[in-house]
Design a protein around this motif. Structure first.
Motif, PDB file in Angstrom:
ATOM      1  N   ALA A   1       6.968 -21.138 -10.768  1.00 21.08           N
ATOM      2  CA  ALA A   1       5.602 -20.814 -10.350  1.00 21.08           C
ATOM      3  C   ALA A   1       5.150 -21.784  -9.260  1.00 21.08           C
ATOM      4  O   ALA A   1       4.438 -21.392  -8.328  1.00 21.08           O
ATOM      5  CB  ALA A   1       4.658 -20.880 -11.542  1.00 21.08           C
ATOM      6  N   GLY A   2       5.558 -23.053  -9.359  1.00 23.09           N
ATOM      7  CA  GLY A   2       5.259 -24.016  -8.301  1.00 23.09           C
ATOM      8  C   GLY A   2       5.882 -23.604  -6.985  1.00 23.09           C
ATOM      9  O   GLY A   2       5.267 -23.727  -5.916  1.00 23.09           O
ATOM     10  N   VAL A   3       7.107 -23.106  -7.031  1.00 25.66           N
ATOM     11  CA  VAL A   3       7.781 -22.617  -5.825  1.00 25.66           C
ATOM     12  C   VAL A   3       6.997 -21.448  -5.234  1.00 25.66           C
ATOM     13  O   VAL A   3       6.828 -21.344  -4.015  1.00 25.66           O
ATOM     14  CB  VAL A   3       9.228 -22.197  -6.155  1.00 25.66           C
ATOM     15  N   MET A   4       6.493 -20.578  -6.093  1.00 20.02           N
ATOM     16  CA  MET A   4       5.723 -19.426  -5.623  1.00 20.02           C
ATOM     17  C   MET A   4       4.396 -19.849  -4.992  1.00 20.02           C
ATOM     18  O   MET A   4       3.958 -19.287  -3.984  1.00 20.02           O
ATOM     19  CB  MET A   4       5.491 -18.470  -6.792  1.00 20.02           C
ATOM     20  N   GLY A   5       3.742 -20.868  -5.575  1.00 19.83           N
ATOM     21  CA  GLY A   5       2.522 -21.381  -4.975  1.00 19.83           C
ATOM     22  C   GLY A   5       2.781 -21.967  -3.602  1.00 19.83           C
ATOM     23  O   GLY A   5       1.996 -21.781  -2.668  1.00 19.83           O
ATOM     24  N   SER A   6       3.903 -22.670  -3.464  1.00 17.39           N
ATOM     25  CA  SER A   6       4.294 -23.225  -2.171  1.00 17.39           C
ATOM     26  C   SER A   6       4.555 -22.115  -1.167  1.00 17.39           C
ATOM     27  O   SER A   6       4.153 -22.195   0.005  1.00 17.39           O
ATOM     28  CB  SER A   6       5.544 -24.089  -2.352  1.00 17.39           C
ATOM     29  N   TYR A   7       5.215 -21.058  -1.616  1.00 20.58           N
ATOM     30  CA  TYR A   7       5.531 -19.925  -0.740  1.00 20.58           C
ATOM     31  C   TYR A   7       4.253 -19.268  -0.231  1.00 20.58           C
ATOM     32  O   TYR A   7       4.152 -18.890   0.935  1.00 20.58           O
ATOM     33  CB  TYR A   7       6.387 -18.927  -1.518  1.00 20.58           C
ATOM     34  N   LEU A   8       3.276 -19.138  -1.122  1.00 21.33           N
ATOM     35  CA  LEU A   8       2.011 -18.531  -0.721  1.00 21.33           C
ATOM     36  C   LEU A   8       1.346 -19.314   0.395  1.00 21.33           C
ATOM     37  O   LEU A   8       0.794 -18.727   1.332  1.00 21.33           O
ATOM     38  CB  LEU A   8       1.076 -18.452  -1.932  1.00 21.33           C
ATOM     39  N   LEU A   9       1.403 -20.634   0.327  1.00 14.21           N
ATOM     40  CA  LEU A   9       0.773 -21.468   1.344  1.00 14.21           C
ATOM     41  C   LEU A   9       1.512 -21.403   2.675  1.00 14.21           C
ATOM     42  O   LEU A   9       0.894 -21.355   3.740  1.00 14.21           O
ATOM     43  CB  LEU A   9       0.694 -22.912   0.855  1.00 14.21           C
ATOM     44  N   LEU A  10       2.828 -21.379   2.633  1.00 13.76           N
ATOM     45  CA  LEU A  10       3.619 -21.455   3.860  1.00 13.76           C
ATOM     46  C   LEU A  10       3.881 -20.103   4.501  1.00 13.76           C
ATOM     47  O   LEU A  10       3.922 -19.988   5.728  1.00 13.76           O
ATOM     48  CB  LEU A  10       4.957 -22.154   3.576  1.00 13.76           C
ATOM     49  N   PHE A  11       4.080 -19.065   3.692  1.00  9.51           N
ATOM     50  CA  PHE A  11       4.467 -17.759   4.231  1.00  9.51           C
ATOM     51  C   PHE A  11       3.635 -16.633   3.604  1.00  9.51           C
ATOM     52  O   PHE A  11       4.182 -15.727   2.982  1.00  9.51           O
ATOM     53  CB  PHE A  11       5.953 -17.487   3.959  1.00  9.51           C
ATOM     54  N   PRO A  12       2.319 -16.668   3.736  1.00 12.42           N
ATOM     55  CA  PRO A  12       1.499 -15.674   3.028  1.00 12.42           C
ATOM     56  C   PRO A  12       1.770 -14.233   3.435  1.00 12.42           C
ATOM     57  O   PRO A  12       1.561 -13.321   2.636  1.00 12.42           O
ATOM     58  CB  PRO A  12       0.065 -16.091   3.378  1.00 12.42           C
ATOM     59  N   LYS A  13       2.249 -14.024   4.665  1.00  9.93           N
ATOM     60  CA  LYS A  13       2.459 -12.648   5.120  1.00  9.93           C
ATOM     61  C   LYS A  13       3.931 -12.279   5.249  1.00  9.93           C
ATOM     62  O   LYS A  13       4.264 -11.248   5.847  1.00  9.93           O
ATOM     63  CB  LYS A  13       1.733 -12.409   6.452  1.00  9.93           C
ATOM     64  N   ALA A  14       4.805 -13.112   4.703  1.00 11.49           N
ATOM     65  CA  ALA A  14       6.218 -12.723   4.652  1.00 11.49           C
ATOM     66  C   ALA A  14       6.332 -11.457   3.811  1.00 11.49           C
ATOM     67  O   ALA A  14       5.638 -11.294   2.810  1.00 11.49           O
ATOM     68  CB  ALA A  14       7.053 -13.848   4.045  1.00 11.49           C
ATOM     69  N   ARG A  15       7.202 -10.569   4.214  1.00 13.89           N
ATOM     70  CA  ARG A  15       7.325  -9.307   3.475  1.00 13.89           C
ATOM     71  C   ARG A  15       8.252  -9.474   2.277  1.00 13.89           C
ATOM     72  O   ARG A  15       9.313 -10.075   2.377  1.00 13.89           O
ATOM     73  CB  ARG A  15       7.833  -8.196   4.388  1.00 13.89           C
ATOM     74  N   VAL A  16       7.821  -8.923   1.152  1.00 14.66           N
ATOM     75  CA  VAL A  16       8.601  -8.942  -0.077  1.00 14.66           C
ATOM     76  C   VAL A  16       8.835  -7.501  -0.510  1.00 14.66           C
ATOM     77  O   VAL A  16       7.884  -6.716  -0.573  1.00 14.66           O
ATOM     78  CB  VAL A  16       7.866  -9.714  -1.201  1.00 14.66           C
ATOM     79  N   ASP A  17      10.078  -7.149  -0.772  1.00 19.73           N
ATOM     80  CA  ASP A  17      10.389  -5.802  -1.233  1.00 19.73           C
ATOM     81  C   ASP A  17      10.128  -5.696  -2.727  1.00 19.73           C
ATOM     82  O   ASP A  17      10.629  -6.504  -3.517  1.00 19.73           O
ATOM     83  CB  ASP A  17      11.847  -5.449  -0.940  1.00 19.73           C
ATOM     84  N   ILE A  18       9.359  -4.690  -3.086  1.00 27.34           N
ATOM     85  CA  ILE A  18       8.961  -4.473  -4.471  1.00 27.34           C
ATOM     86  C   ILE A  18       9.640  -3.206  -4.997  1.00 27.34           C
ATOM     87  O   ILE A  18       9.654  -2.173  -4.319  1.00 27.34           O
ATOM     88  CB  ILE A  18       7.425  -4.297  -4.573  1.00 27.34           C
ATOM     89  N   LEU A  19      10.212  -3.299  -6.181  1.00 25.18           N
ATOM     90  CA  LEU A  19      10.709  -2.114  -6.878  1.00 25.18           C
ATOM     91  C   LEU A  19       9.594  -1.626  -7.787  1.00 25.18           C
ATOM     92  O   LEU A  19       9.218  -2.293  -8.750  1.00 25.18           O
ATOM     93  CB  LEU A  19      11.960  -2.448  -7.698  1.00 25.18           C
ATOM     94  N   LEU A  20       9.046  -0.464  -7.456  1.00 26.75           N
ATOM     95  CA  LEU A  20       7.941   0.102  -8.218  1.00 26.75           C
ATOM     96  C   LEU A  20       8.469   1.219  -9.113  1.00 26.75           C
ATOM     97  O   LEU A  20       9.114   2.151  -8.627  1.00 26.75           O
ATOM     98  CB  LEU A  20       6.867   0.655  -7.279  1.00 26.75           C
ATOM     99  N   ILE A  21       8.216   1.108 -10.391  1.00 27.61           N
ATOM    100  CA  ILE A  21       8.646   2.117 -11.358  1.00 27.61           C
ATOM    101  C   ILE A  21       7.411   2.643 -12.080  1.00 27.61           C
ATOM    102  O   ILE A  21       6.757   1.914 -12.824  1.00 27.61           O
ATOM    103  CB  ILE A  21       9.645   1.533 -12.381  1.00 27.61           C
ATOM    104  N   LEU A  22       7.062   3.900 -11.829  1.00 26.51           N
ATOM    105  CA  LEU A  22       5.937   4.561 -12.486  1.00 26.51           C
ATOM    106  C   LEU A  22       6.462   5.819 -13.184  1.00 26.51           C
ATOM    107  O   LEU A  22       6.420   6.919 -12.626  1.00 26.51           O
ATOM    108  CB  LEU A  22       4.851   4.923 -11.475  1.00 26.51           C
ATOM    109  N   ILE A  23       6.983   5.645 -14.356  1.00 30.31           N
ATOM    110  CA  ILE A  23       7.507   6.719 -15.209  1.00 30.31           C
ATOM    111  C   ILE A  23       8.614   7.488 -14.499  1.00 30.31           C
ATOM    112  O   ILE A  23       9.794   7.233 -14.728  1.00 30.31           O
ATOM    113  CB  ILE A  23       6.390   7.670 -15.695  1.00 30.31           C
ATOM    114  N   ILE A  24       8.277   8.458 -13.627  1.00 29.37           N
ATOM    115  CA  ILE A  24       9.305   9.254 -12.953  1.00 29.37           C
ATOM    116  C   ILE A  24       9.384   8.943 -11.462  1.00 29.37           C
ATOM    117  O   ILE A  24      10.143   9.563 -10.736  1.00 29.37           O
ATOM    118  CB  ILE A  24       9.049  10.768 -13.146  1.00 29.37           C
ATOM    119  N   PHE A  25       8.602   7.986 -11.008  1.00 29.12           N
ATOM    120  CA  PHE A  25       8.581   7.630  -9.587  1.00 29.12           C
ATOM    121  C   PHE A  25       9.213   6.263  -9.410  1.00 29.12           C
ATOM    122  O   PHE A  25       8.763   5.285 -10.006  1.00 29.12           O
ATOM    123  CB  PHE A  25       7.141   7.622  -9.065  1.00 29.12           C
ATOM    124  N   ILE A  26      10.289   6.181  -8.627  1.00 29.84           N
ATOM    125  CA  ILE A  26      10.997   4.924  -8.398  1.00 29.84           C
ATOM    126  C   ILE A  26      11.135   4.726  -6.901  1.00 29.84           C
ATOM    127  O   ILE A  26      11.717   5.569  -6.207  1.00 29.84           O
ATOM    128  CB  ILE A  26      12.394   4.926  -9.053  1.00 29.84           C
TER     129      ILE A  26
END
Length: 244
Positions: A134-159
């Motif tokens: 979590a500390g690493v994530m807080g650091s990431y937020l400060l340094l690279f707030p707009k870096a793109r992160v790929d999210i896998l979204l799973i909504l029942i039948i939508f992936i």
């Protein structure tokens, strides 16, 4: 909603991140057989896990470090290692190998202490690398707030896999930890929400000197919150939409 990768390549091999991942995995494999013997597992965690009541009594401060390398199951380990793999390499790249290792351990200790403060009389063992990560994530937020992160979204039948700015994913994650900490009885066990939230804030605060050396707000203006180098480009997702 699961992060699976970022578009922020590191400029050097993240030896410390790989070492931390190997240590967490290796240590877990060394005691995984104890899960078949609850009594032995409880004895093991009593010695090496962070127990708030014990630390509040002035004993077991070394467990604030040892507990960082213990996990409560396979999914606990896999989830933590995924987050460390995604975000750790870039923070190590910015800080350097040894400073990053020190930062990781200090953030983890701070997260453990905040968990102790939140439930000083609890005798439930606390384990996991989550606070340090979590500390690493807080650091990431400060340094690279707009870096793109790929999210896998799973909504029942939508992936689907799609990119979002890091600040959205990290802010949502932090908000969930904060709300979870308020809405649960910490002394009853379960997820260590306050350790997560505390580690996140600790990581952000510990990164402030580096951010200021980079120019502070000027660093954000130069990079527009994006990584200060070309972003990685991935092929479009081959994961299909699953229809009814």
């Amino acid at each position: 909603m699961f992060p699976i990768r970022d578009h922020n390549p590191s400029g050097r091999i993240p030896y410390v991140t790989y070492m931390l991942m190997a240590a967490n995995i290796g240590i877990f494999l060394s005691y995984v057989a104890l899960f078949n013997d609850p009594s032995a597992l409880n004895g093991f965690f009593f010695v090496y896990a962070a127990i708030p009541a014990r630390i509040s009594a002035g004993d077991g401060f070394g467990t604030l470090i040892s507990s960082m390398f213990l996990h409560g199951g396979w999914m606990h380990l896999i989830g933590n290692m995924l987050f460390l793999w995604i975000f750790g390499d870039n923070i190590e790249d910015e800080m350097g190998h040894i400073p990053f290792l020190i930062f990781y351990l200090v953030a983890g200790i701070a997260a453990g202490l905040i968990q102790v403060i939140s439930a000083p009389g609890s005798d439930i063992p606390t384990v996991g690398a989550s606070g340090a990560i979590a500390g690493v994530m807080g650091s990431y937020l400060l340094l690279f707030p707009k870096a793109r992160v790929d999210i896998l979204l799973i909504l029942i039948i939508f992936i689907r896999i799609f990119p979002i700015p890091a600040w959205i994913m990290l802010a949502v994650w932090f908000g969930m930890q904060f709300v979870g900490g308020i809405g649960t009885d910490v002394s009853a066990g379960g997820v260590a929400y306050w350790a997560h939230a505390g580690g996140f804030v600790a990581g952000l605060v510990l990164t402030l000197p580096l951010w200021l050396r980079r120019g502070g707000v000027g660093f954000w203006r130069r990079t527009h919150g994006h990584p200060p180098h070309p972003e990685a480009v991935y092929a479009s997702s081959r994961i299909p939409k699953v229809r009814r």
